[in-house]
Design a protein around this motif. Structure first.
Motif, PDB file in Angstrom:
ATOM      1  N   ASP A 223      63.757 -21.941  65.095  1.00  0.00           N
ATOM      2  CA  ASP A 223      62.582 -21.966  63.990  1.00  0.00           C
ATOM      3  C   ASP A 223      63.225 -21.565  62.586  1.00  0.00           C
ATOM      4  O   ASP A 223      64.293 -20.899  62.720  1.00  0.00           O
ATOM      5  CB  ASP A 223      61.519 -20.991  64.508  1.00  0.00           C
ATOM      6  N   GLU A 224      62.549 -21.881  61.657  1.00  0.00           N
ATOM      7  CA  GLU A 224      62.987 -21.320  60.334  1.00  0.00           C
ATOM      8  C   GLU A 224      64.397 -21.990  59.921  1.00  0.00           C
ATOM      9  O   GLU A 224      65.115 -21.073  59.454  1.00  0.00           O
ATOM     10  CB  GLU A 224      62.677 -20.028  60.151  1.00  0.00           C
ATOM     11  N   TYR A 225      64.675 -23.052  60.256  1.00  0.00           N
ATOM     12  CA  TYR A 225      66.005 -23.442  60.411  1.00  0.00           C
ATOM     13  C   TYR A 225      66.546 -23.453  59.001  1.00  0.00           C
ATOM     14  O   TYR A 225      67.829 -23.632  58.681  1.00  0.00           O
ATOM     15  CB  TYR A 225      66.229 -25.193  61.000  1.00  0.00           C
ATOM     16  N   GLN A 226      65.854 -23.605  57.884  1.00  0.00           N
ATOM     17  CA  GLN A 226      66.233 -23.671  56.452  1.00  0.00           C
ATOM     18  C   GLN A 226      66.951 -22.146  56.208  1.00  0.00           C
ATOM     19  O   GLN A 226      67.727 -22.074  55.229  1.00  0.00           O
ATOM     20  CB  GLN A 226      65.107 -23.890  55.587  1.00  0.00           C
ATOM     21  N   VAL A 249      63.091 -26.616  63.331  1.00  0.00           N
ATOM     22  CA  VAL A 249      61.855 -26.621  62.623  1.00  0.00           C
ATOM     23  C   VAL A 249      62.211 -25.925  61.265  1.00  0.00           C
ATOM     24  O   VAL A 249      62.796 -24.934  61.333  1.00  0.00           O
ATOM     25  CB  VAL A 249      60.698 -26.086  63.370  1.00  0.00           C
ATOM     26  N   GLY A 250      61.787 -26.501  60.225  1.00  0.00           N
ATOM     27  CA  GLY A 250      61.982 -25.739  58.759  1.00  0.00           C
ATOM     28  C   GLY A 250      61.405 -26.567  57.765  1.00  0.00           C
ATOM     29  O   GLY A 250      60.804 -27.694  57.852  1.00  0.00           O
ATOM     30  N   ASP A 251      61.441 -25.819  56.544  1.00  0.00           N
ATOM     31  CA  ASP A 251      61.059 -26.455  55.077  1.00  0.00           C
ATOM     32  C   ASP A 251      61.804 -26.082  54.130  1.00  0.00           C
ATOM     33  O   ASP A 251      61.981 -24.792  53.938  1.00  0.00           O
ATOM     34  CB  ASP A 251      59.485 -25.793  55.134  1.00  0.00           C
ATOM     35  N   ALA A 252      62.505 -26.941  53.502  1.00  0.00           N
ATOM     36  CA  ALA A 252      63.513 -26.648  52.505  1.00  0.00           C
ATOM     37  C   ALA A 252      62.833 -26.040  51.207  1.00  0.00           C
ATOM     38  O   ALA A 252      63.525 -25.233  50.542  1.00  0.00           O
ATOM     39  CB  ALA A 252      64.281 -27.761  52.264  1.00  0.00           C
ATOM     40  N   GLU A 263      71.902 -21.303  54.081  1.00  0.00           N
ATOM     41  CA  GLU A 263      72.081 -22.402  53.458  1.00  0.00           C
ATOM     42  C   GLU A 263      71.173 -23.674  53.917  1.00  0.00           C
ATOM     43  O   GLU A 263      71.273 -23.919  55.178  1.00  0.00           O
ATOM     44  CB  GLU A 263      73.295 -22.736  53.722  1.00  0.00           C
ATOM     45  N   PRO A 264      70.202 -24.027  53.270  1.00  0.00           N
ATOM     46  CA  PRO A 264      69.377 -25.094  53.871  1.00  0.00           C
ATOM     47  C   PRO A 264      70.205 -26.293  54.125  1.00  0.00           C
ATOM     48  O   PRO A 264      69.379 -27.444  54.751  1.00  0.00           O
ATOM     49  CB  PRO A 264      68.478 -25.385  52.544  1.00  0.00           C
ATOM     50  N   ARG A 265      71.306 -26.530  53.719  1.00  0.00           N
ATOM     51  CA  ARG A 265      71.979 -27.823  54.049  1.00  0.00           C
ATOM     52  C   ARG A 265      71.929 -28.213  55.576  1.00  0.00           C
ATOM     53  O   ARG A 265      72.011 -29.286  56.112  1.00  0.00           O
ATOM     54  CB  ARG A 265      73.498 -28.155  53.597  1.00  0.00           C
ATOM     55  N   TRP A 266      71.976 -26.956  56.611  1.00  0.00           N
ATOM     56  CA  TRP A 266      72.158 -27.289  58.090  1.00  0.00           C
ATOM     57  C   TRP A 266      70.475 -28.273  58.362  1.00  0.00           C
ATOM     58  O   TRP A 266      70.852 -28.907  59.096  1.00  0.00           O
ATOM     59  CB  TRP A 266      72.068 -26.231  58.707  1.00  0.00           C
ATOM     60  N   LEU A 267      69.460 -27.970  57.452  1.00  0.00           N
ATOM     61  CA  LEU A 267      68.346 -28.651  57.780  1.00  0.00           C
ATOM     62  C   LEU A 267      68.362 -29.886  57.195  1.00  0.00           C
ATOM     63  O   LEU A 267      68.082 -31.139  57.724  1.00  0.00           O
ATOM     64  CB  LEU A 267      66.998 -27.544  57.342  1.00  0.00           C
ATOM     65  N   THR A 268      68.766 -30.166  55.766  1.00  0.00           N
ATOM     66  CA  THR A 268      68.829 -31.134  55.043  1.00  0.00           C
ATOM     67  C   THR A 268      69.678 -32.134  55.681  1.00  0.00           C
ATOM     68  O   THR A 268      69.479 -33.556  55.360  1.00  0.00           O
ATOM     69  CB  THR A 268      68.748 -31.028  53.726  1.00  0.00           C
ATOM     70  N   GLU A 269      70.861 -32.007  56.115  1.00  0.00           N
ATOM     71  CA  GLU A 269      71.831 -32.758  56.783  1.00  0.00           C
ATOM     72  C   GLU A 269      71.709 -32.857  58.132  1.00  0.00           C
ATOM     73  O   GLU A 269      72.720 -33.645  58.834  1.00  0.00           O
ATOM     74  CB  GLU A 269      73.163 -31.879  56.372  1.00  0.00           C
ATOM     75  N   PHE A 270      70.540 -32.492  58.602  1.00  0.00           N
ATOM     76  CA  PHE A 270      70.659 -32.780  60.029  1.00  0.00           C
ATOM     77  C   PHE A 270      70.512 -34.051  60.498  1.00  0.00           C
ATOM     78  O   PHE A 270      71.172 -34.512  61.651  1.00  0.00           O
ATOM     79  CB  PHE A 270      69.395 -31.884  60.894  1.00  0.00           C
ATOM     80  N   PRO A 271      69.979 -35.008  60.174  1.00  0.00           N
ATOM     81  CA  PRO A 271      69.825 -36.538  60.385  1.00  0.00           C
ATOM     82  C   PRO A 271      71.315 -36.934  60.135  1.00  0.00           C
ATOM     83  O   PRO A 271      71.496 -37.970  60.980  1.00  0.00           O
ATOM     84  CB  PRO A 271      68.695 -37.128  59.395  1.00  0.00           C
ATOM     85  N   SER A 272      72.006 -36.506  59.297  1.00  0.00           N
ATOM     86  CA  SER A 272      73.366 -37.031  59.171  1.00  0.00           C
ATOM     87  C   SER A 272      74.271 -36.678  60.290  1.00  0.00           C
ATOM     88  O   SER A 272      75.190 -37.254  60.804  1.00  0.00           O
ATOM     89  CB  SER A 272      73.767 -36.337  57.778  1.00  0.00           C
TER      90      SER A 272
END
Length: 693
Positions: A223-226, A249-252, A263-272
């Motif tokens: 949870d709160e992965y951002q 689960v998160g919200d940048a 670092e929110p990049r773990w969330l934003t780059e998850f699909p990559s």
């Protein structure tokens, strides 16, 4: 209806897609108020119900003990008891206690909850300042370095690369960092960051330990992965061991802990990182009115969308509510007094004080608002102070309750009455003391009593042992009962919480964005996200205010926060001036004067009575007695605290000024339109001598 159908009942299409997604990598982008906790707990329960995973093989991690406790409670209710829901640190601590003796052949080292003393000693040996603020800054920098996976040797380059503002010269900090680690290891103690570092190292260096752990846990939820730091991501990676059975689960838009290494990049780059990941976007906001949601969207859009694949636009689902309010004041005292009046108005309209919050950027801003609320006799509690279950009166009460429960036999007395009997022995009275420390203690005990009411309402058969067990569960999860009183909190401390009414105060340049962030674009962007978090805490009522100077008579040199541009134009020209002026008004209101000596009135209490504190009261004591008796009865009928009807200072003002008609009564501070309509006839009847005691 089947169990599976019950699990999916009431979910919107996006929530249902997240819940029913197959095992494997799933990324849930969940905006504020979109039901993320409901979604992830239903997902876990759905996997368990379909037999895809055993509850004991699921590890769900979040960032606060309270959130983890709430998750466990919900999972139990969904038939998924046995799932491990913990914070990162609690999960790592549990693993270290089990594996450390086997790997290292000795008992696990002790945990140091606060590193202040060790850091102060290291600073003293180097001749650095050991002032409390200086030591706290150094401790925070050590935490950032370890969360960023930096050793003392690697710190200088990384800090320079990231523009880190080190509290002391870099060379001095490196020596302090080294000295702190040596002292800690020599004493055989661990800090909280070590829990994660040693867990990761143990699983990386010991294949047998890693194999045993991975055989135990097969499915992971974060949870709160951002808000994940590089250190936490390292632990998660070693937990997974190359597997991909992971839901995040998160919200940048709610990334507000970069200063601590997040670092929110773990969330934003998850699909990559997981090309086959299923990505679900939750954008239906069930928390806030469309008016609050619309303003929140404008706040975040004004900062520019850095990544349209993860940026979320909320869609309000609740009925319409009042428009957010904007208030500009000449000085902080006036702003605080306006806040107190607004709180009193909402309380008079039926909004519970426990459903109101005053949020500010830093804790140092709270004092003026505390003073104004105290003068208006409005109770408040400060979030982030002493923990509820650590308070002396609460510990004494729990000891008394536990002793009574241990000797309990089947009694006819219902739980709420029995709990109040025990609490009366440690200081709970029928009415609250008039203020200060005594009132704070009373509020703590009363909160315990009201928790018994809540438990009895849902479990009529609950007895004292069951109640004590509930208290112990809440204490372990740091989940205190709701206390009657306005919450005062920093914007960071408010993350994850919500209220019916939110007051965002002190919104000026230098406070939000904070002064030290203004030269850095990424830091200003984070300050904007912090403002967004504050806005999205409000369900229905949202009020924003700022003061153009700190003290009375000071130059009006402050500028409203840049984040208000396009939202309120007194930042652009359309904010209300205090509680009295209309939109766009730029007039300075005349100072209120004492009706007896003409001195300027400065406090809320003085404004209520219309006289300064130095002038003697000329109250009609008989009338004051009748007013208090009437208030007590009305409060009992409405089932609200007496001050919600009228605070003592307003009753005193009525007894002094003895208004004989509606217009005169309305002229008394604290008697707004709502209270005039509800109580005006009664009060005027009492003033005119026809009311009964």
């Amino acid at each position: 209806m089947t169990d599976r159908a019950r699990l999916l009942e009431g979910l919107d299409p996006q929530q249902r897609a997240a819940v029913t997604a197959p095992r494997g990598p799933v990324c849930v982008l969940a905006g504020a108020g979109t039901g993320k906790t409901r979604t992830i707990t239903h997902r876990i329960a759905h996997l368990v119900q379909r037999g895809l995973v055993v509850p004991q093989q699921v590890l769900a991690v979040t960032f606060t003990a309270r959130a983890a406790g709430e998750m466990r409670t919900r999972l139990r209710g969904l038939g998924a008891d046995g799932v491990q829901a913990q914070t990162f640190h609690a999960a790592a601590f549990r693993q270290l206690r089990y594996f450390w003796p086997r790997v290292l052949g000795e008992e696990l080292w002790s945990l140091v909850e606060h590193k202040f003393r060790l850091v102060a000693q290291a600073a003293g040996r180097l001749g650095l300042s050991t002032d409390s603020d200086a030591v706290r800054d150094l401790a925070s920098e050590i935490e950032w370095a370890k969360a960023s996976l930096l050793t003392p040797e690697r710190y200088p380059d990384a800090a320079a690369r990231r523009g880190r503002d080190c509290p002391v010269p870099t060379e001095s900090f490196v020596r302090l960092f080294e000295g702190y680690e040596r002292a800690k290891n020599a004493a055989k103690v661990l800090d909280f960051d070590d829990l994660l570092l040693h867990t990761a190292a143990m699983l990386e260096d010991s294949p047998e330990v890693a194999e045993e752990f991975r055989a135990r846990y097969r499915t992971f939820v974060v949870d709160e992965y951002q808000d994940v730091t590089p250190l936490q991501q390292r632990v998660l990676d070693v937990w997974l061991g190359g597997r991909d059975d992971l839901t995040v689960v998160g919200d940048a838009n709610q990334t507000i802990y970069s200063f601590a290494g997040a670092e929110p990049r773990w969330l934003t780059e998850f699909p990559s990182r997981y090309p086959k990941a299923e990505v679900v976007r939750l954008e239906r906001d069930y928390r806030s009115t469309p008016q609050v949601v619309g303003l929140a969207n404008r706040v975040i859009a004004a900062g520019g969308a850095a990544d349209t694949s993860t940026g979320l636009t909320l869609v309000g689902q609740r009925p319409d509510g009042p428009a957010p309010g904007f208030e500009e004041y000449d000085n902080e005292a006036a702003e605080a007094a306006g806040l107190a009046r607004a709180v009193a108005r909402l309380a008079g309209e039926g909004v519970p004080l426990s459903e109101m919050a005053v949020l500010y950027r830093i804790n140092a801003q709270s004092e003026v608002y505390e003073q104004a609320l105290a003068e208006a006799e409005i109770p408040y509690q400060i979030r982030g102070g002493e923990r509820f279950f650590a308070r002396t009166e609460v510990r004494r009460a729990m000891s008394a309750l536990r002793a009574a429960a241990n000797g309990a036999r089947r009694e006819d007395t219902e739980l709420p009455s029995r709990v109040r009997e025990v609490l009366a022995e440690v200081g709970l009275t029928g009415t609250a003391p008039t203020g200060g420390t005594a009132r704070e203690r009373w509020q703590s005990l009363n909160a315990l009593a009201e928790l018994a009411d809540e438990l009895f309402a849902t479990e009529p058969e609950a007895d004292l042992p069951r109640y004590v067990a509930e208290l112990d569960t809440r204490a372990a999860a740091q989940h205190p009962p709701t206390m009657e009183g306005v919450t005062l909190a920093s914007l960071h401390a408010a993350k994850g919480l919500e209220w019916d009414a939110v007051f965002l105060v002190g919104l000026v340049e230098g406070a939000l964005p904070i002064q030290h962030a203004q030269g850095d674009e990424s830091s200003v962007a984070e300050e904007r996200r912090l403002f967004y978090v504050g806005v999205t805490r409000a369900r229905r009522h949202l009020r924003m205010s700022w003061a153009l100077s700190r003290g009375k008579g000071g130059g009006r040199r402050r500028r409203p926060s840049r984040f208000l541009a396009g939202l309120a134009s007194g930042a652009a020209g359309n904010a209300r001036r205090g509680d009295r002026a209309g939109a766009g008004t730029r007039r300075r209101s005349a100072a209120a004067r004492c009706r007896l000596c003409s001195a300027e009135l400065t406090s809320e209490a003085e404004m209520r009575t219309g006289r300064c504190a130095d002038c003697p009261s000329d109250a009609d004591e008989e009338l004051l007695t009748r007013l208090r008796s009437w208030r007590r009865e009305r409060a009992r009928q409405l089932r609200v605290p007496a001050y919600v009807v009228f605070p003592d200072s307003t009753l005193l003002a009525i007894a002094e000024r003895r208004p004989t008609d509606t217009e005169a009564l309305a002229g008394i501070s604290g008697v707004g339109a709502t209270k005039l309509e509800r109580f005006g006839a009664d009060v005027l009847s009492l003033v005119n001598g026809s009311g009964k005691r």
